[in-house]
Design an enzyme around this catalytic site. Structure first.
Site, PDB file in Angstrom:
ATOM      1  CG  ASP A  43      14.158  67.240  81.134  1.00  0.00           C
ATOM      2  OD1 ASP A  43      13.186  66.474  81.288  1.00  0.00           O
ATOM      3  OD2 ASP A  43      14.185  68.130  80.258  1.00  0.00           O
ATOM      4  CG  ASP A  69      20.470  67.410  73.806  1.00  0.00           C
ATOM      5  OD1 ASP A  69      19.610  66.561  73.469  1.00  0.00           O
ATOM      6  OD2 ASP A  69      20.896  68.290  73.028  1.00  0.00           O
ATOM      7  CB  VAL A  70      18.293  61.959  75.059  1.00  0.00           C
ATOM      8  CG1 VAL A  70      17.936  61.865  76.532  1.00  0.00           C
ATOM      9  CG2 VAL A  70      17.152  62.558  74.242  1.00  0.00           C
ATOM     10  CG  ASN A  96      10.147  59.482  80.218  1.00  0.00           C
ATOM     11  OD1 ASN A  96       9.028  59.069  79.932  1.00  0.00           O
ATOM     12  ND2 ASN A  96      10.361  60.725  80.662  1.00  0.00           N
ATOM     13  CE1 TYR A 166       5.617  60.991  70.508  1.00  0.00           C
ATOM     14  CE2 TYR A 166       3.602  59.753  70.101  1.00  0.00           C
ATOM     15  CZ  TYR A 166       4.586  60.190  70.967  1.00  0.00           C
ATOM     16  OH  TYR A 166       4.542  59.814  72.297  1.00  0.00           O
ATOM     17  CE  LYS A 170       7.456  58.195  71.793  1.00  0.00           C
ATOM     18  NZ  LYS A 170       8.458  58.209  72.893  1.00  0.00           N
ATOM     19  CB  THR A 203       1.989  64.837  80.836  1.00  0.00           C
ATOM     20  OG1 THR A 203       2.037  64.585  79.418  1.00  0.00           O
ATOM     21  CG2 THR A 203       2.039  63.515  81.580  1.00  0.00           C
TER      22      THR A 203
HETATM   23  N1  LIG Z   1       1.684  62.074  77.545  1.00  0.00           N
HETATM   24  C1  LIG Z   1       1.265  61.120  76.725  1.00  0.00           C
HETATM   25  O1  LIG Z   1       0.083  61.059  76.341  1.00  0.00           O
HETATM   26  C2  LIG Z   1       2.210  60.046  76.257  1.00  0.00           C
HETATM   27  C3  LIG Z   1       1.679  58.857  75.728  1.00  0.00           C
HETATM   28  C4  LIG Z   1       2.556  57.856  75.295  1.00  0.00           C
HETATM   29  C5  LIG Z   1       3.923  58.055  75.372  1.00  0.00           C
HETATM   30  N2  LIG Z   1       4.409  59.232  75.884  1.00  0.00           N
HETATM   31  C6  LIG Z   1       5.846  59.385  75.929  1.00  0.00           C
HETATM   32  O2  LIG Z   1       6.240  59.507  77.282  1.00  0.00           O
HETATM   33  C7  LIG Z   1       7.448  60.276  77.356  1.00  0.00           C
HETATM   34  C8  LIG Z   1       7.288  61.369  78.395  1.00  0.00           C
HETATM   35  O3  LIG Z   1       6.165  62.131  78.049  1.00  0.00           O
HETATM   36  P1  LIG Z   1       5.442  63.168  79.043  1.00  0.00           P
HETATM   37  O4  LIG Z   1       3.992  63.047  78.754  1.00  0.00           O
HETATM   38  O5  LIG Z   1       5.949  63.017  80.422  1.00  0.00           O
HETATM   39  O6  LIG Z   1       5.947  64.528  78.362  1.00  0.00           O
HETATM   40  P2  LIG Z   1       6.568  65.863  79.002  1.00  0.00           P
HETATM   41  O7  LIG Z   1       6.573  66.853  77.895  1.00  0.00           O
HETATM   42  O8  LIG Z   1       5.847  66.197  80.258  1.00  0.00           O
HETATM   43  O9  LIG Z   1       8.056  65.406  79.342  1.00  0.00           O
HETATM   44  C9  LIG Z   1       9.027  65.157  78.352  1.00  0.00           C
HETATM   45  C10 LIG Z   1      10.353  65.631  78.873  1.00  0.00           C
HETATM   46  O10 LIG Z   1      11.362  65.346  77.888  1.00  0.00           O
HETATM   47  C11 LIG Z   1      12.283  66.416  77.944  1.00  0.00           C
HETATM   48  N3  LIG Z   1      13.088  66.516  76.730  1.00  0.00           N
HETATM   49  C12 LIG Z   1      12.740  67.049  75.523  1.00  0.00           C
HETATM   50  N4  LIG Z   1      13.799  67.028  74.692  1.00  0.00           N
HETATM   51  C13 LIG Z   1      14.829  66.465  75.381  1.00  0.00           C
HETATM   52  C14 LIG Z   1      16.181  66.177  75.065  1.00  0.00           C
HETATM   53  N5  LIG Z   1      16.715  66.481  73.858  1.00  0.00           N
HETATM   54  N6  LIG Z   1      16.952  65.606  76.021  1.00  0.00           N
HETATM   55  C15 LIG Z   1      16.440  65.327  77.234  1.00  0.00           C
HETATM   56  N7  LIG Z   1      15.179  65.586  77.601  1.00  0.00           N
HETATM   57  C16 LIG Z   1      14.384  66.157  76.681  1.00  0.00           C
HETATM   58  C17 LIG Z   1      11.414  67.664  78.162  1.00  0.00           C
HETATM   59  O11 LIG Z   1      12.175  68.750  78.657  1.00  0.00           O
HETATM   60  C18 LIG Z   1      10.386  67.136  79.135  1.00  0.00           C
HETATM   61  O12 LIG Z   1      10.756  67.399  80.484  1.00  0.00           O
HETATM   62  C19 LIG Z   1       7.721  60.784  75.929  1.00  0.00           C
HETATM   63  O13 LIG Z   1       8.673  59.933  75.305  1.00  0.00           O
HETATM   64  C20 LIG Z   1       6.367  60.628  75.235  1.00  0.00           C
HETATM   65  O14 LIG Z   1       6.521  60.433  73.849  1.00  0.00           O
HETATM   66  C21 LIG Z   1       3.584  60.221  76.342  1.00  0.00           C
END
Ligand SMILES: NC(=O)c1ccc[n+]([C@@H]2O[C@H](COP(=O)([O-])OP(=O)(O)OC[C@H]3O[C@@H](n4cnc5c(N)ncnc54)[C@H](O)[C@@H]3O)[C@@H](O)[C@H]2O)c1
Length: 273
Positions: A43, A69-70, A96, A166, A170, A203
């Site tokens: 992360d 950093d992705v 993710n 967004y 996706k 989350t």
């Molecule tokens: N929560 C939802 O409702 C939901 C629904 C569908 C899809 N998603 C997807 O699931 C994934 C995870 O979401 P979540 O709900 O756990 O969110 P979250 O915000 O809890 O976690 C996302 C993580 O990504 C990290 N991140 C941000 N920029 C980054 C970078 N440049 N390099 C590496 N890491 C980085 C953040 O520090 C964070 O820890 C995301 O791709 C999100 O789009 C979430």
């Protein structure tokens, strides 16, 4: 602990999860470790990564933390060196990490657009490219395909107002995944690649999104936005992180061995309507 993610010879598969400090990523890292994988948690939020790796080890699993950093190709190369030096060739890659912004098309800035694409789409591309050879080598050595799981969303399938950037990122994840699956088949790569499409997951990410919807006046209030989102899922609730992690575990394991290029909806019936 069980051996779902062991190879046929009994050795452990090596997994890497991006965005592992977040809700879904942390649940996924725990699930993969609980089922026998050696997990590298990554992360940009380094502070919580060490604690996450420690909690996986405390639960009897194997884990190592690595900053990543992705959106940065060099950062991916450093992560690859870390994985090689710590556990060996990667077999499971979970792309993710993701970020969101709640804005109308008119108010979305070029900086918003590029920031979201950098993390949500470019990050997945760079990770796939960086680890593809290692995943193939691990798959050939074990005689079972390695697995890439790319995080999309229902927003990769349907349009959602005030989330156009967004949704675009996706949708890119969804189509990259399908094209890569076809290409990996043509090139005899021992790698499967699928995308996962959750509904709303409870989350920090979702909380922020709901707050922004309320604050921007797109919903009467954050509380009402939350209730409306909950009610929009026929299953009667938002998902918890572990409910998405279990689906990722399935895609990562040989239970899904005939799946590649698939989009797996885990959305409580949201898109069935
Ligand atoms: N929560 C939802 O409702 C939901 C629904 C569908 C899809 N998603 C997807 O699931 C994934 C995870 O979401 P979540 O709900 O756990 O969110 P979250 O915000 O809890 O976690 C996302 C993580 O990504 C990290 N991140 C941000 N920029 C980054 C970078 N440049 N390099 C590496 N890491 C980085 C953040 O520090 C964070 O820890 C995301 O791709 C999100 O789009 C979430």
């Amino acid at each position: 602990m069980n051996n779902l993610l062991h190879f046929p010879d009994g050795s452990s598969r090596v997994a890497l999860v991006t965005g592992a400090a977040g809700g879904i990523g942390a649940a996924t890292a725990h699930a993969l470790a609980r089922h026998g994988a050696q997990v590298v948690v990554t992360d940009v939020e380094q502070a919580s990564l060490t604690a996450l790796a420690a909690s996986i080890r405390a639960a009897g699993g194997e884990a190592s933390a690595c900053a990543l950093d992705v959106g940065d190709p060099l950062s991916w190369q450093q992560a690859r060196e870390h994985v090689q030096a710590t556990f060996g060739n990667l077999s499971i890659l979970v792309n993710n990490a993701g970020i969101d912004v709640v804005r109308s098309v008119a108010d979305t800035t070029l900086a918003d657009w590029e920031r979201l694409f950098r993390v949500n789409s470019t990050g997945m591309f760079l990770g796939t490219q960086c680890f593809l050879d290692d995943l193939h080598v691990a798959g050939e050595a074990a005689g079972v395909r390695s697995s890439i799981v790319n995080m999309s969303s229902i927003c990769g399938n349907i349009g959602v107002a005030f989330q156009t950037a967004y949704c675009a990122t996706k949708g890119a994840v969804r189509m990259f995944t399908k094209a890569a699956a076809v290409e990996f088949g043509a090139l005899d790569r021992m790698v499967r690649i699928n995308s996962i499409h959750p509904g709303t997951v409870d989350t920090a990410f979702a909380a922020q999104c709901l707050t922004e919807l309320g604050e921007a006046g797109f919903a009467p209030s954050p509380a009402e936005a939350r209730e409306a989102i909950r009610a929009a899922h026929p299953i009667g609730n938002m998902a918890q992180g572990d409910e998405i992690a279990d689906a990722i575990l399935f895609l990562a394991s040989d239970l899904s061995r005939f799946m590649t290029g698939s989009e797996m909806l885990v959305d409580g019936g949201y898109t069935a309507q």
